[in-house]
Scaffold this motif. Structure first.
Motif, PDB file in Angstrom:
ATOM      1  N   LEU A  14     -14.168  62.206   2.269  1.00 40.05           N
ATOM      2  CA  LEU A  14     -15.515  61.628   2.178  1.00 40.05           C
ATOM      3  C   LEU A  14     -15.900  61.345   0.723  1.00 40.05           C
ATOM      4  O   LEU A  14     -16.520  60.323   0.420  1.00 40.05           O
ATOM      5  CB  LEU A  14     -16.533  62.580   2.814  1.00 40.05           C
ATOM      6  CG  LEU A  14     -16.443  62.739   4.342  1.00 40.05           C
ATOM      7  CD1 LEU A  14     -17.389  63.839   4.809  1.00 40.05           C
ATOM      8  CD2 LEU A  14     -16.768  61.430   5.046  1.00 40.05           C
ATOM      9  N   LEU A  15     -15.507  62.246  -0.197  1.00 40.56           N
ATOM     10  CA  LEU A  15     -15.783  62.025  -1.609  1.00 40.56           C
ATOM     11  C   LEU A  15     -15.032  60.808  -2.137  1.00 40.56           C
ATOM     12  O   LEU A  15     -15.568  60.014  -2.918  1.00 40.56           O
ATOM     13  CB  LEU A  15     -15.409  63.270  -2.419  1.00 40.56           C
ATOM     14  CG  LEU A  15     -16.302  64.504  -2.218  1.00 40.56           C
ATOM     15  CD1 LEU A  15     -15.748  65.703  -2.991  1.00 40.56           C
ATOM     16  CD2 LEU A  15     -17.737  64.206  -2.654  1.00 40.56           C
ATOM     17  N   LEU A  16     -13.786  60.633  -1.704  1.00 43.91           N
ATOM     18  CA  LEU A  16     -13.013  59.462  -2.125  1.00 43.91           C
ATOM     19  C   LEU A  16     -13.646  58.175  -1.584  1.00 43.91           C
ATOM     20  O   LEU A  16     -13.609  57.128  -2.241  1.00 43.91           O
ATOM     21  CB  LEU A  16     -11.565  59.571  -1.635  1.00 43.91           C
ATOM     22  CG  LEU A  16     -10.710  60.677  -2.271  1.00 43.91           C
ATOM     23  CD1 LEU A  16      -9.338  60.719  -1.630  1.00 43.91           C
ATOM     24  CD2 LEU A  16     -10.594  60.483  -3.775  1.00 43.91           C
ATOM     25  N   GLY A  17     -14.242  58.283  -0.392  1.00 43.46           N
ATOM     26  CA  GLY A  17     -14.885  57.108   0.184  1.00 43.46           C
ATOM     27  C   GLY A  17     -16.149  56.690  -0.528  1.00 43.46           C
ATOM     28  O   GLY A  17     -16.617  55.552  -0.377  1.00 43.46           O
ATOM     29  N   VAL A  18     -16.733  57.592  -1.314  1.00 37.86           N
ATOM     30  CA  VAL A  18     -17.961  57.284  -2.054  1.00 37.86           C
ATOM     31  C   VAL A  18     -17.678  56.380  -3.257  1.00 37.86           C
ATOM     32  O   VAL A  18     -18.547  55.649  -3.723  1.00 37.86           O
ATOM     33  CB  VAL A  18     -18.645  58.598  -2.492  1.00 37.86           C
ATOM     34  CG1 VAL A  18     -19.828  58.323  -3.415  1.00 37.86           C
ATOM     35  CG2 VAL A  18     -19.125  59.374  -1.276  1.00 37.86           C
ATOM     36  N   VAL A  19     -16.428  56.426  -3.758  1.00 35.19           N
ATOM     37  CA  VAL A  19     -16.074  55.638  -4.947  1.00 35.19           C
ATOM     38  C   VAL A  19     -16.235  54.148  -4.646  1.00 35.19           C
ATOM     39  O   VAL A  19     -15.790  53.663  -3.598  1.00 35.19           O
ATOM     40  CB  VAL A  19     -14.627  55.939  -5.378  1.00 35.19           C
ATOM     41  CG1 VAL A  19     -14.228  55.058  -6.564  1.00 35.19           C
ATOM     42  CG2 VAL A  19     -14.477  57.411  -5.733  1.00 35.19           C
ATOM     43  N   GLY A  20     -16.879  53.427  -5.545  1.00 37.94           N
ATOM     44  CA  GLY A  20     -17.057  51.985  -5.377  1.00 37.94           C
ATOM     45  C   GLY A  20     -18.490  51.562  -5.560  1.00 37.94           C
ATOM     46  O   GLY A  20     -19.314  52.292  -6.146  1.00 37.94           O
ATOM     47  N   THR A  21     -18.817  50.374  -5.059  1.00 37.94           N
ATOM     48  CA  THR A  21     -20.155  49.810  -5.217  1.00 37.94           C
ATOM     49  C   THR A  21     -20.969  50.029  -3.952  1.00 37.94           C
ATOM     50  O   THR A  21     -20.500  49.751  -2.840  1.00 37.94           O
ATOM     51  CB  THR A  21     -20.072  48.301  -5.508  1.00 37.94           C
ATOM     52  OG1 THR A  21     -19.258  48.103  -6.670  1.00 37.94           O
ATOM     53  CG2 THR A  21     -21.445  47.709  -5.750  1.00 37.94           C
ATOM     54  N   ASP A  22     -22.172  50.534  -4.100  1.00 39.87           N
ATOM     55  CA  ASP A  22     -23.059  50.743  -2.960  1.00 39.87           C
ATOM     56  C   ASP A  22     -23.463  49.393  -2.367  1.00 39.87           C
ATOM     57  O   ASP A  22     -23.903  48.489  -3.091  1.00 39.87           O
ATOM     58  CB  ASP A  22     -24.305  51.509  -3.389  1.00 39.87           C
ATOM     59  CG  ASP A  22     -25.207  51.826  -2.211  1.00 39.87           C
ATOM     60  OD1 ASP A  22     -26.210  51.102  -2.028  1.00 39.87           O
ATOM     61  OD2 ASP A  22     -24.902  52.778  -1.483  1.00 39.87           O
ATOM     62  N   VAL A  23     -23.292  49.245  -1.054  1.00 40.43           N
ATOM     63  CA  VAL A  23     -23.536  47.954  -0.410  1.00 40.43           C
ATOM     64  C   VAL A  23     -25.013  47.604  -0.373  1.00 40.43           C
ATOM     65  O   VAL A  23     -25.380  46.422  -0.257  1.00 40.43           O
ATOM     66  CB  VAL A  23     -22.954  47.949   1.022  1.00 40.43           C
ATOM     67  CG1 VAL A  23     -21.438  48.066   0.993  1.00 40.43           C
ATOM     68  CG2 VAL A  23     -23.543  49.073   1.865  1.00 40.43           C
TER      69      VAL A  23
END
Length: 361
Positions: free
Chosen positions: A177-186
């Motif tokens: 879940l933490l890895l899935g947080v990486v990136g740009t918030d939609v």
């Protein structure tokens, strides 16, 4: 009548020359991968995932599904003949399959493997046809709370039902879940946890993660497992020897029914998969048997039940993946990733917006 029309449309998609060729290629590769101990379906699909970039979404899904289906059958061959499970779900087949082969009944064991797989897969396909539309109707009534609950069920089931420590399983779910947080918030467009690396602004790519976590890791982990300690027996298996012996099918009828039901039920549940279904089926058969001591020494029911459960679970695991967008097992998570790569969001609208893909599958 709608289901019949949809099935006819699905056959027209499936028998299109390009889709049919990719299906044959996928099943052929799946069987080859299944008989290679240590080279699991997760590694194979993750390695071949980049190949789908140049394919149509339907052809890509058909090929990956063919690999999944084929490996679930091919893995049982080495379990019976060499006592080396090609895939984790066929580890149970070693317990009774290999003793049968050593007793000169390899043909009967392989026939039961094929027959059980056929029965389980057929029922699984029927369940997918009948229950997917019903589940889609229910899914349209889902709100944020229901989707959150289903996803939590899948994550917790996958963490706690997996082999090993449940605490470690939950910890890995949290890491995921933490890895899935990486990136740009939609919603806000804010970049999260990119650490100044612009390449992480799009998040962690599923192809790279799959290649590293499954493809390369599985290969390195298992490359040296088959050594001189493995005992290999030679036996001639012809068409005549694959005829079932008297009483084999009659003795296995109950196991086939129970195994198929267990596999279909566990395939629908998010977070489970064919491995759990096969082990539970074997435990059930041993529990209901009149002579439990036969198990582990060459009981034909020890092949029939788990193999039917494996094939049924393989089919029905597509139901939550396609209709709810929630993967039923790790392989379905990769399938989900393949669809997202092509810009397709699995969920209740998929059967309407991408009917070709669903019914062609």
């Amino acid at each position: 009548m709608d289901i019949f029309n949809n099935l006819m449309h699905g056959f027209s998609v499936a028998f299109a020359l390009d889709n049919l060729m990719w299906a044959v290629f996928g099943v052929f590769m799946g069987n080859l991968i299944g008989v290679l101990p240590g080279m699991g379906v997760l590694a194979a699909i993750s390695i071949l995932l980049p190949l789908t970039y140049t394919m149509t979404p339907t052809a890509a899904l058909v090929m990956l599904s063919g690999i999944y289906y084929g490996s679930q059958y091919g893995g049982g061959i080495t379990s019976i003949m060499l006592n080396l499970p090609g895939t984790a779900s066929h580890a149970v087949a070693c317990l009774d399959g290999n003793p049968l082969a050593r007793n000169g009944k390899a043909g009967s064991a392989l026939f039961m493997l094929m027959f059980s797989s056929f029965c389980g897969a057929s029922v699984g396909i029927l369940a997918m046809i009948l229950f997917s539309p019903l589940l889609v109707d229910v899914a349209f009534k889902f709100g944020p709370a229901e989707y959150f609950s289903m996803m939590m069920l899948g994550l917790l089931a996958g963490a706690t039902l997996a082999k090993g420590s449940a605490i470690k399983g939950v910890a890995m779910v949290v890491v995921g879940l933490l890895l899935g947080v990486v990136g740009t918030d939609v919603n806000t467009g804010t970049m999260r946890f990119h650490f100044g690396i612009l390449e992480l602004s799009d998040g962690l790519q599923i192809v790279a993660l799959a290649m590293g976590l499954f493809g390369v890791a599985d290969f390195l982990k298992n490359i040296n497992r088959i050594g001189g300690d493995s005992k290999v027996t030679s036996a001639k298996v012809g068409m005549k020897s694959m005829r079932p012996e008297a009483g084999d099918i009659k003795q296995s009828r109950g196991a086939l029914v129970r195994g198929t039901a267990i596999g279909a039920a566990f395939g629908i549940l998010p977070g489970t998969g064919p491995t759990i279904a096969s082990f539970i089926s074997y435990a059930v058969e041993k529990k209901v048997a009149r002579e439990p001591r036969r198990f582990g020494r060459g009981a034909i029911e020890g092949i029939a039940g788990p193999e039917a459960a494996t094939s049924a679970s393989t089919q029905t695991s597509f139901i939550p993946t396609m209709s709810l967008g929630i993967p039923g097992d790790p392989v379905m998570a990769l399938m989900l990733g393949a669809l997202i790569i092509h810009g397709i969001q699995p969920g209740p609208q998929m059967m309407i917006e991408h009917a070709d893909m669903f019914w062609g599958l």
